[in-house]
Design an enzyme around this catalytic site. Structure first.
Site, PDB file in Angstrom:
ATOM      1  CE1 TYR A   1      -6.902   0.486   0.942  1.00  0.00           C
ATOM      2  CE2 TYR A   1      -8.216   1.743  -0.499  1.00  0.00           C
ATOM      3  CZ  TYR A   1      -7.354   1.638   0.905  1.00  0.00           C
ATOM      4  OH  TYR A   1      -7.598   2.638   1.587  1.00  0.00           O
TER       5      TYR A   1
ATOM      6  CG  ASN B   1      -7.798  -1.268   5.148  1.00  0.00           C
ATOM      7  OD1 ASN B   1      -7.218  -0.949   6.063  1.00  0.00           O
ATOM      8  ND2 ASN B   1      -8.110  -0.897   4.177  1.00  0.00           N
TER       9      ASN B   1
ATOM     10  CG  ASP C   1      -4.320  -2.166   3.151  1.00  0.00           C
ATOM     11  OD1 ASP C   1      -4.739  -2.916   4.057  1.00  0.00           O
ATOM     12  OD2 ASP C   1      -4.722  -0.907   3.167  1.00  0.00           O
TER      13      ASP C   1
ATOM     14  CG  ASN D   1      -1.770   1.117   1.358  1.00  0.00           C
ATOM     15  OD1 ASN D   1      -1.385   2.401   0.842  1.00  0.00           O
ATOM     16  ND2 ASN D   1      -3.042   1.104   1.690  1.00  0.00           N
TER      17      ASN D   1
ATOM     18  CD  GLU E   1      -4.918   4.132   0.835  1.00  0.00           C
ATOM     19  OE1 GLU E   1      -5.484   5.253   1.009  1.00  0.00           O
ATOM     20  OE2 GLU E   1      -4.338   4.117   1.742  1.00  0.00           O
TER      21      GLU E   1
ATOM     22  CG  ASP F   1      -0.267   4.469   6.789  1.00  0.00           C
ATOM     23  OD1 ASP F   1      -0.308   4.231   5.551  1.00  0.00           O
ATOM     24  OD2 ASP F   1      -1.347   4.899   7.066  1.00  0.00           O
ATOM     25  CG  HIS F   2      -0.171  -0.078   4.715  1.00  0.00           C
ATOM     26  ND1 HIS F   2      -0.724  -1.207   4.924  1.00  0.00           N
ATOM     27  CD2 HIS F   2      -0.773   1.076   4.722  1.00  0.00           C
ATOM     28  CE1 HIS F   2      -1.968  -0.621   5.308  1.00  0.00           C
ATOM     29  NE2 HIS F   2      -2.171   0.630   5.141  1.00  0.00           N
TER      30      HIS F   2
END
Length: 264
Positions: free
Chosen positions: A109, A154, A152, A7, A34, A254-255
């Site tokens: 995603y 999530n 991702d 991501n 993303e 942040d990933h």
């Protein structure tokens, strides 16, 4: 075959980091989530300069977006759904190679789901649950072989996929409503390739919040990024790495990327 999933949290913003990733790891396939770029503005020339002659992408302005970059030819799999009939660019799939040696690669995603873990109060959470249930139903109806699913997702499904199982049980990404649905999707015909190498009794994270400045010291992570494979590929698994150092790169996502090696 080396596959990396990441991501990237804005492809155009982090093109230098993608270049660094490719220089450091020499992947055959990179799956991005993303990307946050509409198709008309996708940086094709910059990505081709990294050695990827075969690029498929599905994007929109400012949000979501997925892309698969490959050094070898791929064919787009066209029979994938418009998940929840939203057209929001959360999935793309390709076939790498031909004949009996071909491998299907799915790049997902999954919706983040907002902050309130109640589908009645929070439409974003309701969408997330519906998305995962729809994916489970679709894959359960398929006869899959030589398939890799990454992205991702999530959701951190296992107790050791979060820094504190007890404290995160009511936090979106680790609630029972999410984890049960994700594991049911996985059980439609996949093996957790990351946990093939790291036992479920050990901590394993791929995401650390921007809100925590000293992310490494506190280590309050979650495993939101996943690699699943069909069982026929399990004997081909050779290595897996979570590229944790990427969280300290300049202007990082942040990933962090996850890398898998297959003798396939």
């Amino acid at each position: 075959m080396r596959i990396v999933t990441w991501n990237i949290n804005s492809l155009r913003l982090r093109m230098p980091l993608l270049a660094r990733l490719c220089q450091d790891t020499s992947p055959d396939i990179v799956c991005l989530q993303e990307t946050k770029v509409p198709d008309s503005l996708f940086p094709l020339d910059a990505v081709r300069a990294l050695g990827f002659g075969h690029i498929v992408f599905r994007g929109m302005k400012g949000y979501n977006g997925v892309a698969i970059l490959s050094r070898q030819p791929v064919t787009v799999l066209e029979d994938t759904p418009d998940w929840c009939q939203r057209g929001d660019c959360r999935h793309i799939a390709v076939r790498h190679g031909t004949g009996a040696d071909a491998i299907d690669v799915h790049d997902f995603y999954v919706p983040a789901g907002g902050d309130i873990p109640d589908p009645e109060e929070n439409p974003k959470f309701a969408h997330k649950l519906a998305f995962v249930e729809e994916a489970r139903e679709w894959f359960s109806g398929r006869d899959m072989r030589r398939t890799v699913l990454v992205g991702d997702l999530n959701i951190a499904p296992l107790e050791q996929d979060v820094w504190s199982h007890r404290q995160l049980l009511k936090i979106v990404s680790h609630t029972p409503a999410e984890t049960e649905r994700l594991l049911a999707w996985q059980q439609t015909g996949f093996v957790d390739a990351m946990r093939h190498f790291v036992p479920a009794t050990e901590k394993l994270y791929t995401w650390w919040s921007y809100r925590n400045r000293d992310w490494s010291r506190s280590n309050r992570g979650r495993r939101l990024d996943h690699v699943w494979i069909t069982p026929d590929l399990q004997p081909a698994l050779r290595d897996m790495q979570v590229l944790r150092a990427a969280r300290d790169w300049d202007k990082p996502s942040d990933h962090v990327p996850v890398m898998i090696d297959l003798d396939a």
